[in-house]
Write a protein that holds these residues in place. Structure first.
Motif, PDB file in Angstrom:
ATOM      1  N   UNK A 137       0.839  -1.192   0.000  1.00 44.07           N
ATOM      2  CA  UNK A 137       0.000   0.000   0.000  1.00 44.07           C
ATOM      3  C   UNK A 137       0.878   1.248   0.000  1.00 44.07           C
ATOM      4  N   UNK A 138       0.758   2.109  -1.008  1.00 40.69           N
ATOM      5  CA  UNK A 138       1.548   3.349  -1.008  1.00 40.69           C
ATOM      6  C   UNK A 138       1.183   4.225   0.183  1.00 40.69           C
ATOM      7  N   UNK A 139       2.102   5.078   0.575  1.00 41.19           N
ATOM      8  CA  UNK A 139       1.875   5.960   1.729  1.00 41.19           C
ATOM      9  C   UNK A 139       0.774   6.980   1.480  1.00 41.19           C
ATOM     10  N   UNK A 140       0.409   7.185   0.208  1.00 42.34           N
ATOM     11  CA  UNK A 140      -0.547   8.239  -0.130  1.00 42.34           C
ATOM     12  C   UNK A 140      -2.005   7.816  -0.014  1.00 42.34           C
ATOM     13  N   UNK A 141      -2.284   6.565   0.407  1.00 43.41           N
ATOM     14  CA  UNK A 141      -3.667   6.115   0.470  1.00 43.41           C
ATOM     15  C   UNK A 141      -3.830   5.103   1.590  1.00 43.41           C
TER      16      UNK A 141
END
Length: 605
Positions: free
Chosen positions: A169-173
């Protein structure tokens, strides 16, 4: 006559048939990763499909995220409003728990993190954890904008594999929000079982409001009302209040709590916000649990559309859905129908050709479904004729008899998805046909059938028998594991001379596939492009995005952007889209998928 392949042997055990029919195809035969499922044995000579090479990561671009999405599929019921949860009972530690919902504690070590979500690892056929890169909101926005009805069966197979992979999971979501978009897109693709895998990869008490909403749709698509129970408290707090009150009633009934179930049903009915028909369906489910106070008769005469609620509740309780509603149902619902084993077999068979052509069913699963239907009492004449022809295609005494049976199947359905589904059904039989069989000068359907099942290594055995410039040659030029000799502008010109497709689209797709695979030099490609009046190098925001994704080695993002560029049917896909799709997939290590997509384009236009 000998018994034919097990999928046509009507004596399979119920458990074996169920196992084949319920599971969707995570990949077709030739691209099936090592150890991920084992096809049944067949008496026919066993073809040797090509394994898919291991993918390497790829790249992305940065369009704006877009507005919040609509529900992933047809809205379940009425409007949403926040409300209290009604009657509650005390949990073990003083927490309030809605009637019929679940409460249990997991030890910390058993709880799953939101940092990596999905069931498939590279060892089990999935992509790498960094396959979608680091732009989470961007990926979610593309998922929301992808309708799910893709031109390419192989594009859908690849996208499903990508979406169910265990990705970081990317840090942006928020991980639960990204999981929700993945599951919602799978639902729009008709992949109800794969969507459930993603929803259930997140502990229910960590589900975001968006995932709670998608979870309800997912369990309805799987005709599993009990699956909603864990999400009822969050649904009542953040979702469609009346729909979740009906779910709470059903869950109370499943827990044997007839009083709270009846109270919740009465409250929904008095609100007037939900049609009485949808309430009756909930009461039908309650009746099946023993919590209902009376039998419920379901009449469809005043119902004008099939929603996910109606599909899920009717399917769960074996209520037949009228054919007029089936005829107007969304395309993704046909995938749900085929994957729901409790659905009436006649309706599953009616939906199966479309599901196979879309990629929801593998060749083996499609043939097994037909076999199971033919084994029931009093099958239709059409089904009997179809399965008899399949038996001959697999098990007739001579190669010419088998080929004649295949030809009959390929020409039996005037419907385009039906014709391609017939080629999918005969894929293994086509791959097993001896090359010495007399099949005419241009057996493109035979080779196309092999590619539909992924039997590319069997298809190249036919290269010495075909003429350069024929339709079969075009399929082999883009679909074979290795380049063919004599692939030049002159050969493409010969191919175009026999092209009967609208606007010479087939020839343009051939050029796009060859150029994307790097199987034609730049000068020959430019000459052929000029003759065909096509610009493969056209630049758009989409083309820049998919090439950037390839440069960053993000195969999941490339697969997603490829799907976004293949929405609708093949007649709506610009040739330059196919060029960038094939090129980008090849650059991130998905060359086998790129070849199958290019070959499919030539078969289906």
């Amino acid at each position: 006559m000998k018994k034919s392949i097990p999928s046509l042997t009507l004596g399979l055990s119920g458990a074996a048939i169920a196992a084949v029919l319920v599971l969707p195809a995570l990949a077709q035969e030739s691209l099936l990763p090592e150890g991920f499922g084992n096809p049944a044995e067949t008496p026919a000579p066993r073809p040797s499909p090509t394994p898919s090479p291991t993918a390497t990561p790829a790249p992305t671009a940065t369009p704006k995220a877009g507005s919040p999405p609509p529900p992933p599929v047809t809205a379940t019921l009425g409007s949403s409003a926040a409300s209290d949860t009604g009657d509650t009972e005390e949990g073990e530690e003083g927490e309030e728990v809605a009637p019929g919902t679940l409460k249990y504690d997991l030890p910390p070590g058993a709880r799953r993190l939101l940092t990596r979500i999905g069931p498939l690892t590279p060892e089990t056929g999935g992509l790498g954890p960094d396959a979608f890169g680091v732009r989470g909101q961007y990926a979610a926005a593309i998922m929301r904008g992808t309708r799910g009805e893709l031109a390419s069966r192989w594009g859908q197979i690849l996208l499903r594999r990508s979406l169910v992979s265990a990705i970081d999971t990317p840090d942006t979501i928020n991980g639960a929000d990204l999981a929700a978009e993945r599951a919602a897109l799978l639902l729009r693709m008709g992949e109800s079982i794969a969507a459930r895998w993603i929803v259930q990869s997140v502990d229910y008490d960590r589900a975001s409001p968006r995932l709670v909403s998608v979870a309800q749709q997912t369990f309805l698509a799987n005709a599993d009302p009990a699956g909603m129970c864990a999400y009822v408290p969050a649904g009542l707090a953040h979702g469609d209040e009346q729909a979740w009150r009906l779910a709470a009633a059903i869950c109370a009934g499943l827990s044997g709590e007839a009083g709270p179930a009846g109270w919740a049903i009465g409250r929904v009915r008095s609100s007037g916000k939900i049609s009485n028909f949808d309430i009756l369906l909930a009461e039908r489910v309650l009746g099946a649990t023993g919590a209902g106070r009376r039998s419920t008769t379901i009449e469809w005469d005043k119902v004008d559309r099939l929603t996910s609620w109606r599909f899920g509740m009717a399917t769960a309780t074996a209520v037949p859905i009228p054919e007029p509603l089936r005829a107007s149902e969304p395309a993704y619902m046909r995938g749900w129908t085929v994957l729901a084993p409790m659905t009436d077999m006649t309706q599953r068979i009616a939906a199966a050709p479309d599901a196979a052509a879309r990629g929801v069913l593998s060749s083996e699963a499609y043939v097994s479904l037909l076999s199971a239907a033919a084994g029931q009492e009093e099958p239709t004449e059409a089904l009997t004729a179809q399965t008899d022809a399949l038996r001959n295609a697999f098990g007739a005494a001579s190669g010419i008899e088998r080929y004649t049976a295949m030809q009959g199947l390929w020409g039996a359905d005037a419907n385009t998805p039906g014709r391609y589904a017939a080629m999918i059904a005969t894929a293994r039989a086509a791959a097993a046909l001896p090359v010495s069989t007399e099949v005419g000068d241009d057996p493109w359907q035979l080779v196309g059938s092999m590619f539909a099942g992924g039997y590319d290594r069997n298809a190249i055995d036919w290269v010495p028998t075909i003429s350069v410039g024929s339709r079969t040659w075009g399929l082999l030029a883009v679909g074979s594991p290795r380049p063919l000799n004599g692939t030049n502008a002159s050969a493409i010109g010969n191919f175009a001379g026999g092209d009967d497709s609208a606007g010479s689209l087939r020839s343009k797709f051939l050029l796009a596939g060859l150029a994307g695979l790097g199987r034609i030099d730049a000068g020959a490609a430019a000459s052929a492009a000029s003759d065909l009046d096509v610009d493969l190098g056209k630049q758009t925001r989409w083309s820049r995005a998919i090439m950037a994704a390839a440069e960053r080695r993000e195969p999941g993002m490339v697969a997603l952007l490829a799907a976004a560029g293949m929405q609708g049917d093949w007649s709506k896909v610009p040739p330059y889209h196919l060029y960038y799709i094939v090129r980008s997939l090849r650059e991130v290590g998905l060359g086998s998928e790129a070849r199958m997509i290019a070959a499919e384009a030539l078969v289906r236009v």
